[in-house]
Write an enzyme that holds these catalytic residues in place. Sequence first.
Site, PDB file in Angstrom:
ATOM      1  N   CYS A 144       0.843  -1.201   0.000  1.00 24.93           N
ATOM      2  CA  CYS A 144       0.000   0.000   0.000  1.00 24.93           C
ATOM      3  C   CYS A 144       0.879   1.252   0.000  1.00 24.93           C
ATOM      4  O   CYS A 144       1.547   1.538  -0.967  1.00 24.93           O
ATOM      5  CB  CYS A 144      -0.969  -0.045   1.168  1.00 24.93           C
ATOM      6  SG  CYS A 144      -2.310   1.133   1.012  1.00 24.93           S
ATOM      7  N   HIS A 153      -3.607  -5.522   0.929  1.00 28.24           N
ATOM      8  CA  HIS A 153      -2.963  -5.775   2.222  1.00 28.24           C
ATOM      9  C   HIS A 153      -3.017  -7.253   2.615  1.00 28.24           C
ATOM     10  O   HIS A 153      -3.951  -7.654   3.320  1.00 28.24           O
ATOM     11  CB  HIS A 153      -3.678  -4.989   3.319  1.00 28.24           C
ATOM     12  CG  HIS A 153      -3.433  -3.520   3.291  1.00 28.24           C
ATOM     13  ND1 HIS A 153      -2.350  -2.938   3.911  1.00 28.24           N
ATOM     14  CD2 HIS A 153      -4.122  -2.515   2.718  1.00 28.24           C
ATOM     15  CE1 HIS A 153      -2.399  -1.619   3.735  1.00 28.24           C
ATOM     16  NE2 HIS A 153      -3.456  -1.335   3.011  1.00 28.24           N
ATOM     17  N   GLU A 156      -1.388  -8.688   4.904  1.00 31.43           N
ATOM     18  CA  GLU A 156      -1.260  -8.817   6.369  1.00 31.43           C
ATOM     19  C   GLU A 156      -2.604  -8.650   7.067  1.00 31.43           C
ATOM     20  O   GLU A 156      -2.737  -9.005   8.233  1.00 31.43           O
ATOM     21  CB  GLU A 156      -0.226  -7.804   6.890  1.00 31.43           C
ATOM     22  CG  GLU A 156      -0.717  -6.372   7.063  1.00 31.43           C
ATOM     23  CD  GLU A 156      -0.810  -5.569   5.774  1.00 31.43           C
ATOM     24  OE1 GLU A 156      -0.687  -6.161   4.670  1.00 31.43           O
ATOM     25  OE2 GLU A 156      -1.024  -4.339   5.843  1.00 31.43           O
TER      26      GLU A 156
END
Lengths: 983, 271
Positions: free
Chosen positions: B95, B222, B224
């Site tokens: 990002c 993302h 994560e």
Amino acid sequence: MAYRIEVGFKVKDARALTFIKRVSSFGFKIEDARLFDVYTIDKELPEKELKVTAEMLANPVYEDFKINKANDIKGFDWAIEIGYLPGVTDNIASTLKEEIEDLLNEKFAGGEGIYTSRLYFIKGKLKREQVENIALTSYNPLIQRAEIKDSKQYIKEKGMEIIIPKVRLSSDIKADEVDLEVSDEELMAIGKSGVQNADGTRRGPLALDLVSMKVIREYFNKKWRKPTDLELESIAQTWSEHCKHTIFAASFDEIKKGLYKEYIQKSTNEIRKRKGKDDFCVSVFTDNSGAIIFDNEYLVTDKVETHNSPSALDPFGGAITGIVGVNRDAIGFGMGAKPIVNRYGYCFADPRDERPLYKTADKSQKMLIPRKIMEGVIQGVNVGGNCSGIPTPQGFAYFDERYRGKPLVFVGTIGLIPRKVNGKNSCDKCANAGDYIVVIGGRVGADGIHGATFSSEALSSGSPATAVQIGDPITQKKLSDAVVKEARDMGLYNSITDNGAGGISCSVAEMAKESGGFDLDLDKVPLKYPGLTPWEIWVSESQERMTLSVPKQKWPKFKDLMDRRGVEATIIGTFTGDGQAIVRFKGQEVMNVDMEFLHEGLPKKFITSKYTKEKYEEPKNPCPINLTSVLEKMLKRLNIASFEFISNQYDHEVQGGSVIKPLQGKGRVNGYASVVKPRLDSKRGIVVSQGLYPSYSDIDTYHMAASSIDTAIRNAVSVGGNPKKMALLDNFCWCSSNEEERLGQLKAAVKACYDYSLGYEIPFISGKDSMFNDFKGFNEKGQEVKISVPPTLLVSSLGVIDDISYTIDCAVKEPGDLVYLVGETKEELGGSEYFKELGFVGNLVPQVDFKKAKKIYENFYQAVQKRLIASAISVVSGGLGVALAKTAIAGGFGIEADLSKIKTGVKRDDWLLFSESQSRILATVSPKNKEKFEKEMAGVPFYLIGKVRNDDQFVIKGLKGKEIINSKINNLEKAYKETLKNY
Amino acid sequence: MKPKAIHIVGYGINCEEETAFAFEKAGAESKFVHINDLIEKKNLLDEAQILVFPGGFSYGDDTGSGKALANKIRNRLSEEILKFVEKDKLVVGICNGFQVLVSLGLLPATNKNYGKKEVGLLYNTNARFECRWIRLKMNSKKCIFTQGIDEIDIPIAHGEGNFYASKEILKKINQNDQVVFKYIKENGQLANGEFPYNPNGSLEDIAGICDETGRILGMMPHPERAIFTSNHPDYQFMKEKLIREGKKIPEIYEPALKVFQNAVSYFKVKV
């Protein structure tokens, strides 16, 4: 010499395209537009560095730049440039300043600066007046300026001028004495409109009544001197409704202890006692947030604030400072909690309502229209929340035309903090005598002067524009990380608090209660620009600042850490223990007041109230034949419709713990509660929700409050919340709180808070009130109007969930599943969305039986624990009909239901569909679990009303067995999503 | 020995904790290093195998996302970063981290020309911050981080993720197998620019790219934030289905964790 760098896109610019779309939605036709970011650098720079600066700003792949040279306007008819007024926070400029300082390896000198603006080129056959109105769609004259040139003028004058909005203050910088030996009229004038300047103007409201003014006069008489302006301002801030909650503390009719102590606090105390060793409250009502136990190692904290008055004037600035401000209530809790979830709640007028309002009779000061307020507020929380890296899953938007003069902007933050920090309880903090008073974060300017006293007054022509601030989330993020992720665990300070209302005047005075006094030097407070008077520095509400007490021996380490994190930290004084509040400026004492008087000198208020209930007309029309179209109309209502556009622009995934999201199921239905897993290494979660029914206040505020509490709890229970591990927060947003009737309504609502929180054994842990949400001004005809918000109580809930795999959303899961309605349905449509649709208020407002409701919620929770529930939706505004539609839309399967299966005294199909009787949950259950579920629900009313279909048909049979609704999910979904889809 | 991942933090970066957690879950050791500390002690990089630019809002996206932090790194650390890149080590930017890598010219760095700006991440076509789950198709044989991943559901949350490059650069990165992720529809077909599948208007539906070596990855979505099944928007459907089948509810969403596991095993294999 100032330089002007203009940066623009070489390729298609999405911002220009949305600008065109937006302008056209306001009714202006433009053919094309281009945008340029303008950076005005008021500092001598070598040519090479100037070019490097421009190259830092423009990525050559898609942007180019011009230095001190006009752009080619060929093909465009108008140029508009929008920039900030002097003193308004300009975050982009601050970043560029840092970049240039890094590049040159030298700091900007005093007086040097950077200012940003945006230049629009517009193509279209437009008159100047139209262009002025187009500009107004994109700027707020209170904080910004617009320059407009037609293409001829632009070419002739070789572009736009270089404008440097530098703050120039030339006031006499000293503290003035204020003479209080004056007539009562003058004393009242000082209290109401502020100390008089030499030129006869007044400095803005102190919000002190005559009794308080006299107490202050007497105090200084005993000291044989006149108060300084700073002392008066300081006392006003500390005694303000905003800080001391004077109405909740006042002796109220027969309730001598006051509403807060007798109702809110007492209920919490009683619940905690009853719960005994199961009491999970850790810190209630005392700190910046309330806190409950999360697990063996952590606490969760919660606080909900309002930022109504500033948001009425500058919606973006008001909302961003609101959200970033309430983040500091987490950071400032105990030794510092990490913000983990944001909440929001908006009460607006219909954004399609374009009727203007003015502050003055001559229509010189136009208020913002509802649409601009709505857009600005939503955007403010967008930037504040997203930039801070805090998920913002939970919220609502509520609409009523009485929010036209003043919107309500609720913002909340939940924090996570270890129970022990450096071996000590993290919620215990104490500034010791001898500790340095240290401020960290942003600098002080004239922005945000009189926020605390201003929000204690109704909005009128005297409302100061300086009350407006713009937040700087990155400055705060830096300080938040430095405190919560480093300094706290290094044990570098003894106490910390937030600078909110009243700025350092409140934060220092508040913390000094711990040590017993303070001695502070205003010359040391870092300023944004010179020329501020002492009282302004003292009460300014410039944002992103925390106050800490740092032991002397720890200062070098603390200062070093802050320097390395890019956080400005400054010693401004010392905490003392001698009972004195002392402020110095240029070597002179400008304040010397006893701590005792400052905090306890406020004269007790005596309030008398009465409450006359109104009778309203009941709708007389018969039950409509076509209830399908009625249901679709209901789904289009602003208070029921999807607000997906808000959920999508608020990051609800950051921090990696989202479980129950703001949009649920394939149909992306806005849920009523969110679940978040704040520790990545644990299954434990928190559930957050809320309840709010302003329209019930028209009928009865007691039942309004009861319904709000019941809903806040029920919404959380419906996604798997445990009613035994839940806490509540209250936010009273009242109106005209100097009128007996309004105060009577308040008393009834607070009484309900006592009765129901105690009834459910769910304690309030934090609260806030905002008592004067009235607008006084003029309508389009120049007639004087007063618009008061309906008495509004937001009840927020926070619960702890042991294992997030035991949660459920509102989407139906599988065809064939059984649809159950749990809870009783009565003819309770007073204040309902259905009656509003019909144009009536009615009288039969929903009433809550907490004994029955408590049992429902406890049984329901057990059913969830046994994994018997496939989906559940809380029945709220719009009743059963809307709940059935939403659960079907979310799951993407049709439903068939038969209302005759419900045992009820309700005689009409439309009443039954749209009654807002509380304490009801609509759930679906796998047929395999039928018996188990029904056994689990023993002792509470539940009705098997239908099943989930294998197709997209939505069919409901009425009380007489006839089909009364026949629709498709697609049609319902279209209706549900239509109203707000273009925002 | 566990490979060590250094996560750059400070100035508004905000996804470091969940990113570090994902790397640790995958078997790496994570360490946060404030950008100012790294400038002060440049050799901190020597001890790391993986350099991570987490997501967030460095400098609030002021003057354009990723630019200000990239400028600071360019001014202060360019030599060290280039040195790191030349070694057989890994770099990932997610990002805002991707935006930083692009601004630094570390991606796509065609012809291994590290430092030259060649692509952009422009404002989303709706010019608004957008947070939603989307679906990606893995597209590169080269990228170290993504091997073994086919399709993945994953959240995006950004205002400037609209991938842009000139025709020549697009051609080059396609030829060189540098396009790592593409936005697709639910049925697996390319999004073809269609909102919301392609949430930002990216050219050729590009969501992530790598350098020519496959060792530097930048992506807007993302991973994560997707490592737990409970993160997934279909979690409640999936959970209910498994419960009815009497099966266990898995905790980990494998495709997302795989991104981090691949990075870790790159070094494990070597040792």
